[in-house]
Design a protein around this motif. Structure first.
Motif, mmCIF file in Angstrom:
data_model
loop_
_atom_site.group_PDB
_atom_site.id
_atom_site.type_symbol
_atom_site.label_atom_id
_atom_site.label_comp_id
_atom_site.label_asym_id
_atom_site.label_seq_id
_atom_site.Cartn_x
_atom_site.Cartn_y
_atom_site.Cartn_z
ATOM 1 N N GLN A 1 38.109 40.444 38.715
ATOM 2 C CA GLN A 1 36.982 39.804 38.898
ATOM 3 C C GLN A 1 36.319 39.136 37.633
ATOM 4 O OE1 GLN A 1 35.069 39.316 41.680
ATOM 5 N NE2 GLN A 1 36.521 40.285 42.737
ATOM 6 N N VAL B 1 38.352 35.771 37.483
ATOM 7 C CA VAL B 1 37.678 34.737 38.237
ATOM 8 C C VAL B 1 36.360 34.426 37.844
ATOM 9 C CG1 VAL B 1 36.396 34.702 40.444
ATOM 10 C CG2 VAL B 1 38.676 35.773 40.467
ATOM 11 N N ALA B 2 35.475 35.222 37.024
ATOM 12 C CA ALA B 2 34.357 34.698 36.358
ATOM 13 C C ALA B 2 34.811 33.804 35.273
ATOM 14 C CB ALA B 2 33.498 35.994 35.810
ATOM 15 N N HIS C 1 37.415 31.865 34.956
ATOM 16 C CA HIS C 1 37.770 30.792 35.265
ATOM 17 C C HIS C 1 36.833 29.807 36.139
ATOM 18 C CE1 HIS C 1 42.183 31.128 34.194
ATOM 19 N NE2 HIS C 1 42.051 32.155 34.594
ATOM 20 N N ARG C 2 35.824 30.469 36.629
ATOM 21 C CA ARG C 2 34.908 29.765 37.397
ATOM 22 C C ARG C 2 33.841 28.956 36.028
ATOM 23 N NH1 ARG C 2 32.826 33.263 40.947
ATOM 24 N NH2 ARG C 2 34.075 32.082 42.525
ATOM 25 N N ALA C 3 33.731 29.935 34.989
ATOM 26 C CA ALA C 3 33.016 29.188 34.029
ATOM 27 C C ALA C 3 33.623 27.864 33.479
ATOM 28 C CB ALA C 3 32.700 30.291 32.872
ATOM 29 N N ALA D 1 35.771 26.064 35.295
ATOM 30 C CA ALA D 1 35.576 24.923 35.993
ATOM 31 C C ALA D 1 34.414 24.365 35.984
ATOM 32 C CB ALA D 1 35.900 25.562 37.425
ATOM 33 N N GLU D 2 33.318 25.227 36.086
ATOM 34 C CA GLU D 2 31.949 24.347 35.877
ATOM 35 C C GLU D 2 31.700 23.694 34.623
ATOM 36 O OE1 GLU D 2 29.289 28.003 36.263
ATOM 37 O OE2 GLU D 2 29.775 28.135 38.304
#
Length: 91
Positions: free
Chosen positions: A27, A30-31, A33-35, A37-38
């Protein structure tokens, strides 16, 4: 999708058989990599550009074939070029 090589096929089969498990702190990764990407995809600048009608029509046709807006295609092309993933082909 293209043909899978042997390693990719083995990974796919293991996934489909339910034999794979998330590694480490899934988790948190994921957080993170999400940051990333954003931040990468944030559109915070506007430009105006003049193109020939022929070039614009070509971009619009390519975008239509890809099923995306032409502005998205142009942004993607520029991003890939800046990142060094798109090179000029000399004829």
């Amino acid at each position: 999708m293209g043909k899978l090589d042997q390693e990719e096929q083995e990974i796919l089969e293991a996934f489909q058989a339910g034999q794979l498990e998330p590694s480490g702190d899934f988790q948190a990764r994921v957080a993170t990599h999400r940051a990333y990407a954003e931040a990468l995809l944030r559109k915070d600048a506007r430009i105006n550009i003049r193109l020939s009608s022929r070039d614009l029509q070509g971009l619009q046709s390519l975008a239509l074939a890809e099923g995306i807006p032409y502005q998205t295609l142009v942004a993607s092309i520029l991003h890939k070029y800046v990142e060094g993933r798109l090179k000029e082909v000399k004829s």
